[in-house]
Design an enzyme around this catalytic site. Structure first.
Site, PDB file in Angstrom:
ATOM      1  N   SER A 109      -9.504   1.433   2.939  1.00  0.00           N
ATOM      2  CA  SER A 109      -8.681   2.211   2.040  1.00  0.00           C
ATOM      3  C   SER A 109      -7.597   1.389   1.344  1.00  0.00           C
ATOM      4  O   SER A 109      -6.984   1.874   0.412  1.00  0.00           O
ATOM      5  CB  SER A 109      -8.014   3.349   2.820  1.00  0.00           C
ATOM      6  OG  SER A 109      -7.108   2.821   3.779  1.00  0.00           O
ATOM      7  N   LYS A 113       0.863  -1.191   0.000  1.00  0.00           N
ATOM      8  CA  LYS A 113       0.000   0.000   0.000  1.00  0.00           C
ATOM      9  C   LYS A 113       0.896   1.236   0.000  1.00  0.00           C
ATOM     10  O   LYS A 113       1.935   1.259   0.672  1.00  0.00           O
ATOM     11  CB  LYS A 113      -0.890  -0.046   1.242  1.00  0.00           C
ATOM     12  CG  LYS A 113      -1.949   1.030   1.324  1.00  0.00           C
ATOM     13  CD  LYS A 113      -2.798   0.809   2.577  1.00  0.00           C
ATOM     14  CE  LYS A 113      -3.860   1.876   2.767  1.00  0.00           C
ATOM     15  NZ  LYS A 113      -4.667   1.633   3.995  1.00  0.00           N
ATOM     16  N   SER A 122      -9.876  -0.824   7.027  1.00  0.00           N
ATOM     17  CA  SER A 122      -9.201  -0.655   5.738  1.00  0.00           C
ATOM     18  C   SER A 122      -8.549  -1.910   5.156  1.00  0.00           C
ATOM     19  O   SER A 122      -8.175  -1.926   3.984  1.00  0.00           O
ATOM     20  CB  SER A 122      -8.160   0.453   5.823  1.00  0.00           C
ATOM     21  OG  SER A 122      -8.796   1.708   5.719  1.00  0.00           O
TER      22      SER A 122
END
Ligand SMILES: *[C@@H]1O[C@H](CO)[C@@H](O)[C@H](O)[C@H]1NC(C)=O
Ligand SMILES: *[C@@H]1O[C@H](CO)[C@@H](O)[C@H](O)[C@H]1NC(C)=O
Ligand SMILES: *[C@@H]1O[C@H](CO)[C@@H](O)[C@H](O)[C@H]1NC(C)=O
Ligand SMILES: *[C@@H]1O[C@H](CO)[C@@H](O)[C@H](O)[C@H]1NC(C)=O
Length: 514
Positions: free
Chosen positions: A189, A108, A213
Protein backbone atom coordinates in the site's frame (compact mmCIF):
# COMPACT_ATOMS: atom_id res chain seq x y z
CA UNK A 1 63.07 2.12 -10.16
CA UNK A 2 63.84 5.71 -9.16
CA UNK A 3 61.38 8.27 -10.36
CA UNK A 4 63.09 11.41 -11.53
CA UNK A 5 61.43 14.72 -12.18
CA UNK A 6 61.35 14.17 -15.90
CA UNK A 7 59.40 10.97 -15.42
CA UNK A 8 57.10 12.52 -12.85
CA UNK A 9 56.01 15.41 -15.06
CA UNK A 10 53.58 13.43 -17.24
CA UNK A 11 52.17 11.76 -14.15
CA UNK A 12 51.53 15.13 -12.54
CA UNK A 13 49.90 16.43 -15.71
CA UNK A 14 47.66 13.36 -15.94
CA UNK A 15 46.81 13.70 -12.25
CA UNK A 16 45.91 17.37 -12.69
CA UNK A 17 43.89 16.52 -15.76
CA UNK A 18 41.97 13.81 -13.91
CA UNK A 19 41.40 16.20 -11.06
CA UNK A 20 40.03 18.83 -13.45
CA UNK A 21 37.82 16.25 -15.14
CA UNK A 22 36.47 15.17 -11.78
CA UNK A 23 35.62 18.77 -10.99
CA UNK A 24 33.88 19.21 -14.31
CA UNK A 25 31.91 16.06 -13.66
CA UNK A 26 30.95 17.10 -10.15
CA UNK A 27 30.05 20.62 -11.26
CA UNK A 28 27.39 19.02 -13.42
CA UNK A 29 25.34 18.26 -10.34
CA UNK A 30 21.72 17.62 -11.22
CA UNK A 31 18.93 16.97 -8.77
CA UNK A 32 17.24 13.96 -10.41
CA UNK A 33 18.91 10.75 -9.20
CA UNK A 34 21.10 12.68 -6.73
CA UNK A 35 21.82 10.63 -3.61
CA UNK A 36 21.95 12.05 -0.09
CA UNK A 37 25.77 11.97 -0.31
CA UNK A 38 25.66 13.87 -3.64
CA UNK A 39 23.31 16.47 -2.18
CA UNK A 40 25.34 16.96 0.98
CA UNK A 41 28.49 17.39 -1.14
CA UNK A 42 26.67 19.97 -3.27
CA UNK A 43 25.54 21.79 -0.10
CA UNK A 44 29.12 21.79 1.15
CA UNK A 45 30.43 23.22 -2.12
CA UNK A 46 27.69 25.87 -2.18
CA UNK A 47 26.35 24.49 -5.44
CA UNK A 48 22.90 23.86 -4.04
CA UNK A 49 20.59 25.03 -1.29
CA UNK A 50 17.75 23.17 0.39
CA UNK A 51 15.48 25.88 -0.93
CA UNK A 52 16.49 25.15 -4.52
CA UNK A 53 16.03 21.46 -3.87
CA UNK A 54 12.56 21.89 -2.39
CA UNK A 55 11.49 24.30 -5.14
CA UNK A 56 12.71 21.83 -7.76
CA UNK A 57 10.63 19.02 -6.24
CA UNK A 58 7.54 21.20 -5.80
CA UNK A 59 7.69 22.17 -9.47
CA UNK A 60 8.26 18.55 -10.49
CA UNK A 61 5.29 17.41 -8.37
CA UNK A 62 3.18 20.13 -10.01
CA UNK A 63 4.17 18.82 -13.44
CA UNK A 64 4.27 15.06 -12.89
CA UNK A 65 1.81 14.35 -10.13
CA UNK A 66 -1.31 14.77 -12.29
CA UNK A 67 0.05 11.76 -14.22
CA UNK A 68 1.53 9.62 -11.43
CA UNK A 69 -0.72 10.61 -8.48
CA UNK A 70 1.97 9.69 -5.97
CA UNK A 71 1.59 12.77 -3.77
CA UNK A 72 -1.57 13.72 -1.86
CA UNK A 73 -0.44 17.00 -0.29
CA UNK A 74 2.57 19.29 -0.46
CA UNK A 75 3.62 20.98 2.77
CA UNK A 76 2.88 24.73 2.43
CA UNK A 77 5.79 25.35 4.85
CA UNK A 78 8.37 23.29 2.92
CA UNK A 79 10.16 26.31 1.39
CA UNK A 80 10.25 28.07 4.75
CA UNK A 81 11.69 24.95 6.41
CA UNK A 82 14.29 24.71 3.63
CA UNK A 83 15.35 28.33 4.16
CA UNK A 84 15.72 27.59 7.85
CA UNK A 85 17.92 24.57 7.09
CA UNK A 86 20.05 26.67 4.73
CA UNK A 87 20.50 29.32 7.39
CA UNK A 88 21.43 26.71 9.97
CA UNK A 89 24.12 25.29 7.68
CA UNK A 90 25.44 28.77 7.02
CA UNK A 91 25.64 29.50 10.75
CA UNK A 92 27.08 26.19 11.85
CA UNK A 93 29.45 25.35 9.01
CA UNK A 94 30.12 22.41 6.69
CA UNK A 95 30.00 19.81 9.48
CA UNK A 96 26.23 20.25 9.31
CA UNK A 97 26.22 18.96 5.72
CA UNK A 98 25.44 15.51 6.94
CA UNK A 99 22.74 12.87 7.02
CA UNK A 100 19.20 14.10 6.52
CA UNK A 101 19.88 17.74 7.36
CA UNK A 102 18.17 19.82 4.66
CA UNK A 103 16.92 16.73 2.81
CA UNK A 104 13.25 16.64 1.68
CA UNK A 105 11.19 13.57 2.55
CA UNK A 106 7.65 12.47 1.70
CA UNK A 107 5.62 10.52 4.26
CA UNK A 108 2.97 7.95 3.51
CA UNK A 109 -0.35 9.62 4.34
CA UNK A 110 -0.94 7.37 7.36
CA UNK A 111 1.97 9.00 9.25
CA UNK A 112 0.83 11.90 11.41
CA UNK A 113 2.35 15.37 11.24
CA UNK A 114 1.37 18.19 13.56
CA UNK A 115 1.55 20.90 10.91
CA UNK A 116 -0.57 22.19 8.02
CA UNK A 117 -0.66 18.75 6.39
CA UNK A 118 -3.62 16.42 6.82
CA UNK A 119 -3.13 12.80 7.87
CA UNK A 120 -5.92 10.79 6.28
CA UNK A 121 -4.83 7.34 5.04
CA UNK A 122 -6.23 8.62 1.73
CA UNK A 123 -9.78 8.81 3.08
CA UNK A 124 -12.05 11.86 3.19
CA UNK A 125 -13.27 10.51 6.53
CA UNK A 126 -10.10 11.84 8.19
CA UNK A 127 -9.81 15.12 6.32
CA UNK A 128 -9.59 17.93 8.89
CA UNK A 129 -8.86 15.51 11.71
CA UNK A 130 -6.39 17.02 14.19
CA UNK A 131 -3.58 14.82 15.45
CA UNK A 132 -2.24 15.24 18.99
CA UNK A 133 1.41 15.41 17.91
CA UNK A 134 3.93 14.41 15.27
CA UNK A 135 4.33 10.65 14.81
CA UNK A 136 7.38 9.30 16.66
CA UNK A 137 9.32 8.86 13.42
CA UNK A 138 8.44 12.39 12.30
CA UNK A 139 9.80 13.83 15.54
CA UNK A 140 13.06 12.00 14.88
CA UNK A 141 13.15 13.16 11.24
CA UNK A 142 12.72 16.79 12.28
CA UNK A 143 15.46 16.39 14.89
CA UNK A 144 17.74 15.04 12.14
CA UNK A 145 16.98 18.18 10.11
CA UNK A 146 14.88 16.55 7.38
CA UNK A 147 12.29 18.67 5.58
CA UNK A 148 8.77 17.22 5.48
CA UNK A 149 7.87 17.86 1.84
CA UNK A 150 4.39 16.37 2.01
CA UNK A 151 2.27 13.25 2.13
CA UNK A 152 2.50 10.34 -0.29
CA UNK A 153 -0.42 8.47 -1.76
CA UNK A 154 -1.34 4.97 -0.57
CA UNK A 155 -3.93 2.27 -0.97
CA UNK A 156 -6.75 3.71 1.15
CA UNK A 157 -6.49 2.76 4.83
CA UNK A 158 -3.30 0.86 3.87
CA UNK A 159 -5.45 -1.55 1.86
CA UNK A 160 -7.41 -2.63 4.93
CA UNK A 161 -10.68 -1.21 3.67
CA UNK A 162 -11.36 -3.83 0.99
CA UNK A 163 -9.58 -6.77 -0.58
CA UNK A 164 -10.54 -5.54 -4.03
CA UNK A 165 -9.06 -2.04 -3.84
CA UNK A 166 -6.63 -1.66 -6.75
CA UNK A 167 -3.02 -1.09 -5.62
CA UNK A 168 -2.55 2.50 -4.57
CA UNK A 169 -6.14 3.68 -5.04
CA UNK A 170 -7.63 6.06 -2.50
CA UNK A 171 -10.61 8.39 -2.58
CA UNK A 172 -8.49 11.54 -2.33
CA UNK A 173 -5.69 10.97 -4.86
CA UNK A 174 -7.37 8.26 -6.97
CA UNK A 175 -5.23 5.79 -8.92
CA UNK A 176 -1.42 6.13 -9.01
CA UNK A 177 0.49 5.04 -12.11
CA UNK A 178 3.51 2.76 -12.20
CA UNK A 179 6.24 4.85 -13.92
CA UNK A 180 7.56 1.75 -15.69
CA UNK A 181 4.30 1.20 -17.58
CA UNK A 182 0.56 1.61 -17.29
CA UNK A 183 -0.02 -2.15 -17.37
CA UNK A 184 2.37 -2.81 -14.49
CA UNK A 185 0.82 -3.14 -11.05
CA UNK A 186 2.38 -0.42 -8.85
CA UNK A 187 1.56 -2.61 -5.82
CA UNK A 188 0.56 -1.29 -2.43
CA UNK A 189 0.00 0.00 0.00
CA UNK A 190 2.98 2.40 0.17
CA UNK A 191 2.47 3.07 -3.55
CA UNK A 192 3.05 6.82 -3.59
CA UNK A 193 6.16 6.52 -1.43
CA UNK A 194 7.70 4.20 -4.03
CA UNK A 195 6.56 6.10 -7.13
CA UNK A 196 7.59 9.50 -5.78
CA UNK A 197 11.21 8.46 -5.24
CA UNK A 198 11.28 6.43 -8.47
CA UNK A 199 10.20 9.52 -10.45
CA UNK A 200 12.43 11.93 -8.52
CA UNK A 201 9.61 13.96 -7.03
CA UNK A 202 11.53 13.77 -3.73
CA UNK A 203 14.89 12.56 -2.40
CA UNK A 204 13.61 9.90 0.01
CA UNK A 205 10.33 8.67 1.46
CA UNK A 206 8.79 6.69 4.30
CA UNK A 207 6.37 3.83 3.87
CA UNK A 208 4.72 1.49 6.33
CA UNK A 209 4.24 -2.25 6.20
CA UNK A 210 1.89 -4.70 7.84
CA UNK A 211 2.22 -7.44 5.23
CA UNK A 212 4.10 -6.49 2.06
CA UNK A 213 3.30 -2.78 1.88
CA UNK A 214 6.94 -1.63 1.72
CA UNK A 215 8.52 -4.65 0.05
CA UNK A 216 6.02 -5.05 -2.80
CA UNK A 217 5.81 -1.44 -4.07
CA UNK A 218 9.60 -1.19 -3.74
CA UNK A 219 9.93 -4.29 -5.87
CA UNK A 220 7.42 -3.18 -8.51
CA UNK A 221 8.73 0.40 -8.85
CA UNK A 222 12.41 -0.55 -8.77
CA UNK A 223 13.40 1.13 -5.54
CA UNK A 224 15.01 -0.03 -2.30
CA UNK A 225 12.70 -0.69 0.64
CA UNK A 226 13.66 -1.53 4.19
CA UNK A 227 11.00 -3.19 6.33
CA UNK A 228 12.49 -2.92 9.82
CA UNK A 229 12.01 -5.33 12.72
CA UNK A 230 8.69 -4.47 14.38
CA UNK A 231 9.38 -1.96 17.15
CA UNK A 232 12.71 -0.76 15.79
CA UNK A 233 10.84 2.29 14.48
CA UNK A 234 7.99 3.85 16.47
CA UNK A 235 4.44 3.34 15.27
CA UNK A 236 3.01 6.07 17.49
CA UNK A 237 0.97 8.45 15.35
CA UNK A 238 0.72 5.98 12.48
CA UNK A 239 -2.80 5.01 11.41
CA UNK A 240 -2.58 1.35 12.38
CA UNK A 241 -3.57 -2.11 11.22
CA UNK A 242 -1.85 -4.38 13.72
CA UNK A 243 0.67 -3.33 16.37
CA UNK A 244 2.02 -6.88 16.17
CA UNK A 245 2.97 -6.43 12.50
CA UNK A 246 3.05 -2.68 11.71
CA UNK A 247 6.42 -1.11 11.01
CA UNK A 248 7.68 2.11 9.42
CA UNK A 249 10.59 2.07 6.98
CA UNK A 250 12.47 3.93 4.27
CA UNK A 251 11.81 3.71 0.53
CA UNK A 252 14.63 5.20 -1.51
CA UNK A 253 16.55 4.93 -4.77
CA UNK A 254 19.66 3.46 -3.14
CA UNK A 255 20.53 1.28 -0.17
CA UNK A 256 22.75 4.04 1.26
CA UNK A 257 19.93 6.60 1.15
CA UNK A 258 17.62 4.12 2.88
CA UNK A 259 20.22 3.52 5.58
CA UNK A 260 20.56 7.27 6.24
CA UNK A 261 16.80 7.39 6.77
CA UNK A 262 16.77 4.25 8.93
CA UNK A 263 19.54 5.67 11.09
CA UNK A 264 17.43 8.76 11.74
CA UNK A 265 14.12 7.07 12.59
CA UNK A 266 15.05 4.11 14.82
CA UNK A 267 14.88 4.16 18.59
CA UNK A 268 12.81 4.54 21.72
CA UNK A 269 9.60 6.54 21.72
CA UNK A 270 7.57 6.99 24.90
CA UNK A 271 4.33 6.80 22.89
CA UNK A 272 5.23 3.31 21.58
CA UNK A 273 7.21 2.47 24.68
CA UNK A 274 6.97 -1.31 25.06
CA UNK A 275 7.86 -2.24 21.48
CA UNK A 276 10.50 0.45 20.91
CA UNK A 277 12.22 -0.26 24.23
CA UNK A 278 12.35 -3.97 23.48
CA UNK A 279 13.76 -3.44 19.97
CA UNK A 280 16.28 -0.75 20.88
CA UNK A 281 18.75 -3.47 21.92
CA UNK A 282 19.13 -4.24 18.22
CA UNK A 283 20.39 -0.77 17.28
CA UNK A 284 24.16 -0.79 16.74
CA UNK A 285 25.90 1.79 18.96
CA UNK A 286 27.59 3.55 16.07
CA UNK A 287 24.59 3.33 13.76
CA UNK A 288 23.86 1.50 10.53
CA UNK A 289 26.02 3.45 8.07
CA UNK A 290 29.18 1.53 8.80
CA UNK A 291 27.41 -1.58 7.50
CA UNK A 292 27.46 -0.17 3.97
CA UNK A 293 30.32 -2.48 3.02
CA UNK A 294 31.15 -2.99 -0.63
CA UNK A 295 32.27 -6.53 0.19
CA UNK A 296 29.21 -7.06 2.40
CA UNK A 297 28.34 -10.38 0.74
CA UNK A 298 31.62 -12.01 1.69
CA UNK A 299 31.12 -15.07 3.89
CA UNK A 300 27.37 -14.53 4.27
CA UNK A 301 25.27 -17.70 4.46
CA UNK A 302 22.23 -17.19 2.27
CA UNK A 303 19.37 -19.67 2.23
CA UNK A 304 17.29 -20.49 -0.83
CA UNK A 305 14.09 -22.51 -0.55
CA UNK A 306 12.15 -24.02 -3.39
CA UNK A 307 8.95 -24.05 -1.48
CA UNK A 308 6.19 -21.71 -2.47
CA UNK A 309 4.37 -19.84 -0.93
CA UNK A 310 5.98 -17.56 1.63
CA UNK A 311 9.39 -19.17 1.93
CA UNK A 312 10.79 -18.49 -1.47
CA UNK A 313 11.04 -19.71 -4.98
CA UNK A 314 8.33 -21.66 -6.67
CA UNK A 315 9.77 -24.95 -7.78
CA UNK A 316 9.48 -24.03 -11.43
CA UNK A 317 12.36 -23.66 -13.81
CA UNK A 318 11.13 -20.31 -15.12
CA UNK A 319 11.54 -18.43 -11.83
CA UNK A 320 14.67 -20.31 -10.90
CA UNK A 321 16.30 -19.64 -14.28
CA UNK A 322 15.41 -15.97 -13.99
CA UNK A 323 17.32 -15.71 -10.72
CA UNK A 324 20.21 -17.98 -11.70
CA UNK A 325 22.33 -14.95 -12.65
CA UNK A 326 21.58 -13.33 -9.30
CA UNK A 327 22.68 -16.46 -7.48
CA UNK A 328 25.91 -16.43 -9.54
CA UNK A 329 26.60 -12.83 -8.54
CA UNK A 330 25.99 -13.63 -4.87
CA UNK A 331 28.45 -16.54 -5.12
CA UNK A 332 31.04 -14.49 -7.02
CA UNK A 333 30.92 -11.87 -4.29
CA UNK A 334 31.74 -14.45 -1.66
CA UNK A 335 28.35 -15.48 -0.30
CA UNK A 336 27.72 -19.12 0.55
CA UNK A 337 24.42 -20.26 -0.93
CA UNK A 338 22.63 -22.95 1.01
CA UNK A 339 20.16 -24.44 -1.43
CA UNK A 340 17.41 -27.02 -1.35
CA UNK A 341 16.50 -26.18 2.23
CA UNK A 342 13.60 -28.03 3.73
CA UNK A 343 11.23 -27.46 6.62
CA UNK A 344 9.69 -30.25 8.67
CA UNK A 345 5.87 -30.28 8.44
CA UNK A 346 6.00 -27.58 5.79
CA UNK A 347 2.34 -27.89 4.75
CA UNK A 348 1.08 -27.65 8.30
CA UNK A 349 3.19 -24.58 8.96
CA UNK A 350 1.97 -22.93 5.78
CA UNK A 351 -1.64 -23.66 6.75
CA UNK A 352 -1.10 -21.80 10.02
CA UNK A 353 -0.46 -18.60 8.08
CA UNK A 354 -4.22 -18.54 7.41
CA UNK A 355 -4.74 -17.65 11.07
CA UNK A 356 -3.80 -14.08 10.14
CA UNK A 357 -7.28 -13.73 8.64
CA UNK A 358 -8.66 -14.18 12.16
CA UNK A 359 -6.02 -12.19 14.05
CA UNK A 360 -5.67 -9.10 11.85
CA UNK A 361 -9.31 -7.87 11.67
CA UNK A 362 -9.62 -8.05 15.47
CA UNK A 363 -6.30 -6.29 16.00
CA UNK A 364 -7.27 -3.66 13.42
CA UNK A 365 -10.53 -2.71 15.09
CA UNK A 366 -8.86 -2.30 18.49
CA UNK A 367 -5.89 -0.35 17.15
CA UNK A 368 -7.84 1.90 14.80
CA UNK A 369 -10.41 2.77 17.45
CA UNK A 370 -7.58 3.69 19.82
CA UNK A 371 -5.94 5.90 17.16
CA UNK A 372 -9.20 7.68 16.33
CA UNK A 373 -10.08 8.17 19.98
CA UNK A 374 -6.71 9.83 20.56
CA UNK A 375 -7.21 12.49 17.89
CA UNK A 376 -7.78 16.03 19.13
CA UNK A 377 -10.64 16.40 16.67
CA UNK A 378 -11.97 14.16 13.93
CA UNK A 379 -15.04 13.68 11.73
CA UNK A 380 -14.89 9.97 12.68
CA UNK A 381 -14.13 8.52 16.09
CA UNK A 382 -14.36 4.78 15.48
CA UNK A 383 -14.27 2.13 12.80
CA UNK A 384 -18.05 2.09 12.88
CA UNK A 385 -18.09 5.88 12.23
CA UNK A 386 -15.75 5.34 9.27
CA UNK A 387 -18.06 2.66 7.87
CA UNK A 388 -21.03 4.97 8.29
CA UNK A 389 -19.09 7.77 6.59
CA UNK A 390 -18.34 5.58 3.57
CA UNK A 391 -22.00 4.56 3.34
CA UNK A 392 -23.30 8.10 3.69
CA UNK A 393 -21.07 9.46 0.98
CA UNK A 394 -21.29 6.45 -1.28
CA UNK A 395 -23.08 8.34 -4.03
CA UNK A 396 -21.26 11.61 -3.54
CA UNK A 397 -17.78 12.17 -4.94
CA UNK A 398 -17.61 8.43 -5.59
CA UNK A 399 -15.98 7.90 -2.18
CA UNK A 400 -17.60 4.52 -2.14
CA UNK A 401 -16.41 3.67 -5.62
CA UNK A 402 -15.05 0.55 -3.96
CA UNK A 403 -16.58 -1.53 -1.17
CA UNK A 404 -15.44 -1.81 2.43
CA UNK A 405 -15.54 -5.54 3.00
CA UNK A 406 -12.56 -5.73 5.39
CA UNK A 407 -13.97 -2.83 7.42
CA UNK A 408 -17.21 -4.76 7.79
CA UNK A 409 -15.44 -7.99 8.79
CA UNK A 410 -13.31 -6.12 11.33
CA UNK A 411 -16.30 -4.31 12.82
CA UNK A 412 -17.90 -7.68 13.60
CA UNK A 413 -14.93 -8.71 15.79
CA UNK A 414 -15.00 -8.26 19.52
CA UNK A 415 -11.47 -8.01 20.88
CA UNK A 416 -8.96 -10.80 21.40
CA UNK A 417 -11.05 -13.76 22.51
CA UNK A 418 -10.39 -17.49 22.57
CA UNK A 419 -10.37 -17.89 18.79
CA UNK A 420 -8.08 -14.91 18.27
CA UNK A 421 -5.70 -16.19 20.92
CA UNK A 422 -5.53 -19.53 19.15
CA UNK A 423 -4.87 -17.72 15.87
CA UNK A 424 -2.06 -15.70 17.44
CA UNK A 425 -0.59 -18.90 18.89
CA UNK A 426 -0.65 -20.44 15.42
CA UNK A 427 1.22 -17.48 13.97
CA UNK A 428 3.83 -17.68 16.71
CA UNK A 429 4.26 -21.41 16.08
CA UNK A 430 4.50 -20.92 12.32
CA UNK A 431 7.35 -18.45 12.93
CA UNK A 432 9.11 -20.55 15.54
CA UNK A 433 9.00 -23.90 13.75
CA UNK A 434 9.16 -22.37 10.29
CA UNK A 435 11.35 -19.35 9.72
CA UNK A 436 13.28 -19.26 13.00
CA UNK A 437 14.09 -22.96 12.91
CA UNK A 438 15.15 -22.72 9.28
CA UNK A 439 17.44 -19.77 10.00
CA UNK A 440 18.95 -21.23 13.17
CA UNK A 441 19.37 -24.84 12.04
CA UNK A 442 21.20 -23.73 8.90
CA UNK A 443 23.02 -20.79 10.53
CA UNK A 444 21.68 -18.49 7.84
CA UNK A 445 22.39 -14.77 7.68
CA UNK A 446 19.41 -14.24 5.38
CA UNK A 447 16.77 -16.03 3.37
CA UNK A 448 16.86 -14.93 -0.27
CA UNK A 449 13.47 -14.72 -1.96
CA UNK A 450 12.18 -13.44 -5.29
CA UNK A 451 9.88 -10.40 -5.55
CA UNK A 452 8.00 -9.88 -2.30
CA UNK A 453 6.85 -13.49 -1.90
CA UNK A 454 8.33 -13.62 1.61
CA UNK A 455 6.42 -10.61 2.88
CA UNK A 456 3.83 -12.67 4.78
CA UNK A 457 6.55 -14.81 6.30
CA UNK A 458 8.40 -11.73 7.54
CA UNK A 459 5.16 -9.99 8.56
CA UNK A 460 3.62 -12.51 10.92
CA UNK A 461 6.71 -12.70 13.13
CA UNK A 462 7.80 -9.04 12.86
CA UNK A 463 11.05 -9.87 11.03
CA UNK A 464 13.02 -7.41 8.89
CA UNK A 465 13.56 -7.55 5.14
CA UNK A 466 15.19 -5.45 2.44
CA UNK A 467 14.06 -5.35 -1.18
CA UNK A 468 16.65 -4.35 -3.79
CA UNK A 469 16.02 -3.83 -7.54
CA UNK A 470 16.99 -6.99 -9.41
CA UNK A 471 16.07 -6.33 -13.03
CA UNK A 472 13.28 -5.82 -15.54
CA UNK A 473 10.98 -8.21 -17.39
CA UNK A 474 10.60 -8.20 -21.17
CA UNK A 475 7.76 -5.68 -20.90
CA UNK A 476 9.90 -3.42 -18.72
CA UNK A 477 8.21 -4.44 -15.48
CA UNK A 478 10.65 -4.11 -12.58
CA UNK A 479 11.31 -6.87 -10.11
CA UNK A 480 13.28 -7.09 -6.91
CA UNK A 481 15.09 -9.55 -4.74
CA UNK A 482 14.45 -9.70 -1.01
CA UNK A 483 16.80 -10.51 1.85
CA UNK A 484 14.96 -11.40 5.06
CA UNK A 485 16.39 -12.22 8.46
CA UNK A 486 15.74 -12.74 12.14
CA UNK A 487 14.74 -9.87 14.42
CA UNK A 488 17.38 -7.21 14.72
CA UNK A 489 19.45 -8.50 11.81
CA UNK A 490 19.32 -5.16 9.94
CA UNK A 491 23.12 -4.64 10.12
CA UNK A 492 23.69 -7.97 8.35
CA UNK A 493 20.86 -7.44 5.88
CA UNK A 494 22.24 -4.01 5.02
CA UNK A 495 25.67 -5.52 4.32
CA UNK A 496 24.10 -8.11 2.05
CA UNK A 497 21.78 -5.66 0.27
CA UNK A 498 24.52 -3.08 -0.24
CA UNK A 499 26.98 -5.72 -1.47
CA UNK A 500 24.37 -6.92 -3.97
CA UNK A 501 23.41 -3.42 -5.11
CA UNK A 502 27.03 -2.32 -5.60
CA UNK A 503 27.79 -5.48 -7.57
CA UNK A 504 24.76 -5.14 -9.86
CA UNK A 505 23.39 -1.60 -10.04
CA UNK A 506 20.20 -2.93 -11.60
CA UNK A 507 18.07 0.16 -11.04
CA UNK A 508 17.37 2.26 -14.10
CA UNK A 509 15.26 5.40 -13.69
CA UNK A 510 11.92 5.20 -15.51
CA UNK A 511 11.30 7.17 -18.68
CA UNK A 512 9.24 10.09 -17.44
CA UNK A 513 6.05 11.03 -19.23
CA UNK A 514 5.32 14.73 -19.43
C1 LIG B 1 -5.97 19.81 4.60
O1 LIG B 1 -7.35 19.68 4.31
C2 LIG B 1 -8.06 20.90 4.29
C3 LIG B 1 -9.50 20.57 4.08
O2 LIG B 1 -9.72 20.04 2.82
C4 LIG B 1 -7.51 21.78 3.20
O3 LIG B 1 -8.16 23.04 3.22
C5 LIG B 1 -6.02 21.99 3.42
O4 LIG B 1 -5.48 22.72 2.35
C6 LIG B 1 -5.32 20.64 3.52
N1 LIG B 1 -3.91 20.86 3.81
C7 LIG B 1 -2.95 20.77 2.88
C8 LIG B 1 -1.57 21.07 3.32
O5 LIG B 1 -3.16 20.47 1.72
C1 LIG C 1 10.94 -29.67 -7.59
O1 LIG C 1 10.49 -30.21 -8.81
C2 LIG C 1 11.19 -31.35 -9.23
C3 LIG C 1 10.73 -31.72 -10.64
O2 LIG C 1 9.45 -31.25 -10.91
C4 LIG C 1 10.98 -32.47 -8.21
O3 LIG C 1 11.69 -33.62 -8.60
C5 LIG C 1 11.48 -31.99 -6.86
O4 LIG C 1 11.22 -32.95 -5.87
C6 LIG C 1 10.80 -30.68 -6.47
N1 LIG C 1 11.42 -30.16 -5.26
C7 LIG C 1 10.72 -29.64 -4.25
C8 LIG C 1 11.51 -29.11 -3.11
O5 LIG C 1 9.51 -29.58 -4.24
C1 LIG D 1 -4.63 -23.12 14.08
O1 LIG D 1 -3.94 -24.07 13.28
C2 LIG D 1 -4.59 -25.30 13.16
C3 LIG D 1 -3.67 -26.26 12.43
O2 LIG D 1 -3.07 -25.72 11.33
C4 LIG D 1 -5.92 -25.10 12.45
O3 LIG D 1 -6.61 -26.32 12.28
C5 LIG D 1 -6.75 -24.12 13.26
O4 LIG D 1 -7.96 -23.84 12.58
C6 LIG D 1 -5.99 -22.84 13.50
N1 LIG D 1 -6.76 -21.98 14.37
C7 LIG D 1 -7.08 -20.71 14.11
C8 LIG D 1 -7.91 -20.01 15.12
O5 LIG D 1 -6.73 -20.12 13.11
C1 LIG E 1 3.68 -6.31 -9.09
O1 LIG E 1 2.91 -6.72 -8.00
C2 LIG E 1 1.95 -7.72 -8.19
C3 LIG E 1 1.37 -8.06 -6.87
O2 LIG E 1 0.35 -7.19 -6.58
C4 LIG E 1 2.47 -8.88 -8.97
O3 LIG E 1 1.46 -9.83 -9.20
C5 LIG E 1 3.08 -8.39 -10.24
O4 LIG E 1 3.51 -9.44 -11.05
C6 LIG E 1 4.21 -7.46 -9.89
N1 LIG E 1 5.11 -7.12 -10.96
C7 LIG E 1 4.83 -6.55 -12.14
C8 LIG E 1 6.00 -6.30 -13.02
O5 LIG E 1 3.73 -6.23 -12.48
Amino acid sequence: MQLNNKMMAPIIIVTLLLHAMHNIASSKFTIPEATIDDIQEAFKQNKLTSKELVEFYIERIRKLNPIYRAVIEVNPDAVYLAEKADQERKDKGPSWCYGLHGIPILLKDNIATKDKLNTTAGSYALLNSVVPRDAGVVKKLREAGAIILGKASLTEWSAFRSIILPSGWNARAKQPLNPYGATIDPCGSSTGSAISVATNMVTVSLGTETGGSILCPSCNNSVVGIKPTVGLTSRAGVIPISPRQDTVGPMCRTVADAVYVLDAIVGFDMYDAVATRKASKYIPKSGYLKHLKVDGLKGKRLGIMRAYPYFGFANDTKTLNKFEKHFDILRQKGAILIENLEILNFNQIVSMFDSKFIALPAEFKLALNAYLKNLVASPVRSLSDAIAFNKKYSDLEKINEYPQDIFLIAEKTNGIGKLEKEALMNLTKASKYGFEKLMNDNKLDALVTPYSTASNLLAIGGYPGISVPAGYDKNGGPYGICFGGLKGSEPTLIEIAYGFEQATNFRKPPTIKT
